[in-house]
Design a protein around this motif. Sequence first.
Motif, PDB file in Angstrom:
ATOM      1  N   ILE A  45      35.613  39.830  34.877  1.00  0.00           N
ATOM      2  CA  ILE A  45      34.289  39.508  35.334  1.00  0.00           C
ATOM      3  C   ILE A  45      33.445  40.617  35.159  1.00  0.00           C
ATOM      4  O   ILE A  45      32.366  40.444  34.668  1.00  0.00           O
ATOM      5  CB  ILE A  45      34.211  39.029  36.818  1.00  0.00           C
ATOM      6  CG1 ILE A  45      34.704  37.649  36.877  1.00  0.00           C
ATOM      7  CG2 ILE A  45      32.743  38.995  37.175  1.00  0.00           C
ATOM      8  CD1 ILE A  45      35.226  37.231  38.307  1.00  0.00           C
ATOM      9  N   GLU A  46      33.913  41.930  35.298  1.00  0.00           N
ATOM     10  CA  GLU A  46      32.949  43.067  35.048  1.00  0.00           C
ATOM     11  C   GLU A  46      32.752  43.167  33.553  1.00  0.00           C
ATOM     12  O   GLU A  46      31.828  43.432  32.914  1.00  0.00           O
ATOM     13  CB  GLU A  46      33.595  44.360  35.604  1.00  0.00           C
ATOM     14  CG  GLU A  46      33.554  44.311  36.998  1.00  0.00           C
ATOM     15  CD  GLU A  46      34.279  45.480  37.846  1.00  0.00           C
ATOM     16  OE1 GLU A  46      35.076  46.413  36.941  1.00  0.00           O
ATOM     17  OE2 GLU A  46      34.366  45.784  38.849  1.00  0.00           O
ATOM     18  N   LYS A  47      33.815  43.092  32.769  1.00  0.00           N
ATOM     19  CA  LYS A  47      33.687  43.014  31.188  1.00  0.00           C
ATOM     20  C   LYS A  47      32.701  42.011  30.657  1.00  0.00           C
ATOM     21  O   LYS A  47      32.020  42.196  29.845  1.00  0.00           O
ATOM     22  CB  LYS A  47      35.123  42.924  30.609  1.00  0.00           C
ATOM     23  CG  LYS A  47      35.877  44.068  30.598  1.00  0.00           C
ATOM     24  CD  LYS A  47      35.176  45.116  29.646  1.00  0.00           C
ATOM     25  CE  LYS A  47      36.077  46.441  29.701  1.00  0.00           C
ATOM     26  NZ  LYS A  47      35.744  47.713  28.683  1.00  0.00           N
ATOM     27  N   LEU A 102      29.210  48.580  20.404  1.00  0.00           N
ATOM     28  CA  LEU A 102      29.794  48.620  22.091  1.00  0.00           C
ATOM     29  C   LEU A 102      30.353  47.081  22.544  1.00  0.00           C
ATOM     30  O   LEU A 102      31.396  47.208  23.176  1.00  0.00           O
ATOM     31  CB  LEU A 102      28.624  49.027  22.858  1.00  0.00           C
ATOM     32  CG  LEU A 102      28.254  50.483  22.746  1.00  0.00           C
ATOM     33  CD1 LEU A 102      26.809  50.674  23.489  1.00  0.00           C
ATOM     34  CD2 LEU A 102      29.150  51.280  23.236  1.00  0.00           C
ATOM     35  N   LEU A 103      29.587  46.299  21.934  1.00  0.00           N
ATOM     36  CA  LEU A 103      30.091  44.933  22.540  1.00  0.00           C
ATOM     37  C   LEU A 103      31.452  44.436  21.766  1.00  0.00           C
ATOM     38  O   LEU A 103      32.243  44.149  22.646  1.00  0.00           O
ATOM     39  CB  LEU A 103      29.035  43.862  21.584  1.00  0.00           C
ATOM     40  CG  LEU A 103      29.369  42.450  21.826  1.00  0.00           C
ATOM     41  CD1 LEU A 103      29.438  41.984  23.427  1.00  0.00           C
ATOM     42  CD2 LEU A 103      28.026  41.335  21.356  1.00  0.00           C
ATOM     43  N   ILE A 104      31.605  44.843  20.519  1.00  0.00           N
ATOM     44  CA  ILE A 104      32.969  44.502  19.791  1.00  0.00           C
ATOM     45  C   ILE A 104      33.980  45.467  20.724  1.00  0.00           C
ATOM     46  O   ILE A 104      35.069  44.931  21.043  1.00  0.00           O
ATOM     47  CB  ILE A 104      33.186  45.289  18.406  1.00  0.00           C
ATOM     48  CG1 ILE A 104      32.179  44.375  17.554  1.00  0.00           C
ATOM     49  CG2 ILE A 104      34.451  45.325  17.908  1.00  0.00           C
ATOM     50  CD1 ILE A 104      31.849  44.807  16.419  1.00  0.00           C
ATOM     51  N   LYS A 105      33.696  46.750  21.036  1.00  0.00           N
ATOM     52  CA  LYS A 105      34.704  47.582  22.058  1.00  0.00           C
ATOM     53  C   LYS A 105      35.083  46.746  23.312  1.00  0.00           C
ATOM     54  O   LYS A 105      36.233  46.881  23.733  1.00  0.00           O
ATOM     55  CB  LYS A 105      34.153  49.126  22.159  1.00  0.00           C
ATOM     56  CG  LYS A 105      34.492  49.861  21.055  1.00  0.00           C
ATOM     57  CD  LYS A 105      33.784  51.166  21.506  1.00  0.00           C
ATOM     58  CE  LYS A 105      33.781  52.045  20.092  1.00  0.00           C
ATOM     59  NZ  LYS A 105      33.207  53.391  20.322  1.00  0.00           N
ATOM     60  N   ALA A 106      34.088  46.305  23.745  1.00  0.00           N
ATOM     61  CA  ALA A 106      34.341  45.616  25.174  1.00  0.00           C
ATOM     62  C   ALA A 106      34.976  44.560  24.783  1.00  0.00           C
ATOM     63  O   ALA A 106      35.886  43.875  25.984  1.00  0.00           O
ATOM     64  CB  ALA A 106      32.767  44.958  25.719  1.00  0.00           C
ATOM     65  N   LEU A 107      34.822  43.559  23.842  1.00  0.00           N
ATOM     66  CA  LEU A 107      35.702  42.530  23.678  1.00  0.00           C
ATOM     67  C   LEU A 107      37.041  42.939  23.401  1.00  0.00           C
ATOM     68  O   LEU A 107      38.120  42.255  23.764  1.00  0.00           O
ATOM     69  CB  LEU A 107      35.146  41.619  22.367  1.00  0.00           C
ATOM     70  CG  LEU A 107      33.760  40.979  22.430  1.00  0.00           C
ATOM     71  CD1 LEU A 107      33.284  40.458  21.239  1.00  0.00           C
ATOM     72  CD2 LEU A 107      33.981  39.797  23.516  1.00  0.00           C
ATOM     73  N   ASP A 108      37.236  43.999  22.652  1.00  0.00           N
ATOM     74  CA  ASP A 108      38.660  44.538  22.644  1.00  0.00           C
ATOM     75  C   ASP A 108      39.282  44.756  23.875  1.00  0.00           C
ATOM     76  O   ASP A 108      40.470  44.651  23.939  1.00  0.00           O
ATOM     77  CB  ASP A 108      38.721  45.825  21.613  1.00  0.00           C
ATOM     78  CG  ASP A 108      38.450  45.465  20.044  1.00  0.00           C
ATOM     79  OD1 ASP A 108      38.588  44.081  19.473  1.00  0.00           O
ATOM     80  OD2 ASP A 108      37.945  46.470  19.264  1.00  0.00           O
ATOM     81  N   GLY A 109      38.601  45.364  24.806  1.00  0.00           N
ATOM     82  CA  GLY A 109      39.029  45.790  25.864  1.00  0.00           C
ATOM     83  C   GLY A 109      39.529  44.355  26.818  1.00  0.00           C
ATOM     84  O   GLY A 109      40.393  44.550  27.673  1.00  0.00           O
ATOM     85  N   ILE A 110      39.035  43.224  26.306  1.00  0.00           N
ATOM     86  CA  ILE A 110      39.378  41.969  27.247  1.00  0.00           C
ATOM     87  C   ILE A 110      40.833  41.651  26.782  1.00  0.00           C
ATOM     88  O   ILE A 110      41.659  41.131  27.259  1.00  0.00           O
ATOM     89  CB  ILE A 110      38.397  41.074  27.080  1.00  0.00           C
ATOM     90  CG1 ILE A 110      37.206  41.332  28.026  1.00  0.00           C
ATOM     91  CG2 ILE A 110      38.720  39.629  27.602  1.00  0.00           C
ATOM     92  CD1 ILE A 110      35.878  40.412  27.831  1.00  0.00           C
ATOM     93  N   SER A 111      40.818  41.628  25.295  1.00  0.00           N
ATOM     94  CA  SER A 111      41.993  41.020  24.529  1.00  0.00           C
ATOM     95  C   SER A 111      43.411  42.063  24.732  1.00  0.00           C
ATOM     96  O   SER A 111      43.737  42.704  25.544  1.00  0.00           O
ATOM     97  CB  SER A 111      41.872  40.788  23.258  1.00  0.00           C
ATOM     98  OG  SER A 111      41.536  41.879  22.649  1.00  0.00           O
TER      99      SER A 111
END
Length: 66
Positions: A7-9, A57-66
């Motif tokens: 949720i935070e991501k 930054l958005l791409i890095k955040a999405l990588d952190g979810i997967s």
Amino acid sequence: MENRKYIEKLIEIEALIVSNINLLEITKTYCENNYDKSNEITAIGAIINIILDKQKLLIKALDGIS
């Protein structure tokens, strides 16, 4: 606990997307009002660089979810 992390991501991603939309709106309005001022292209380039940095930054955040 794991759900809270996701949720935070998602909140972080949403904030980045909203920020990008706002920057694009500013750029669009600027272009509409100053189409005859070719010397001002550098300002538009700076805004585009900010958008690109935020997209990274958005791409890095999405990588952190997967």
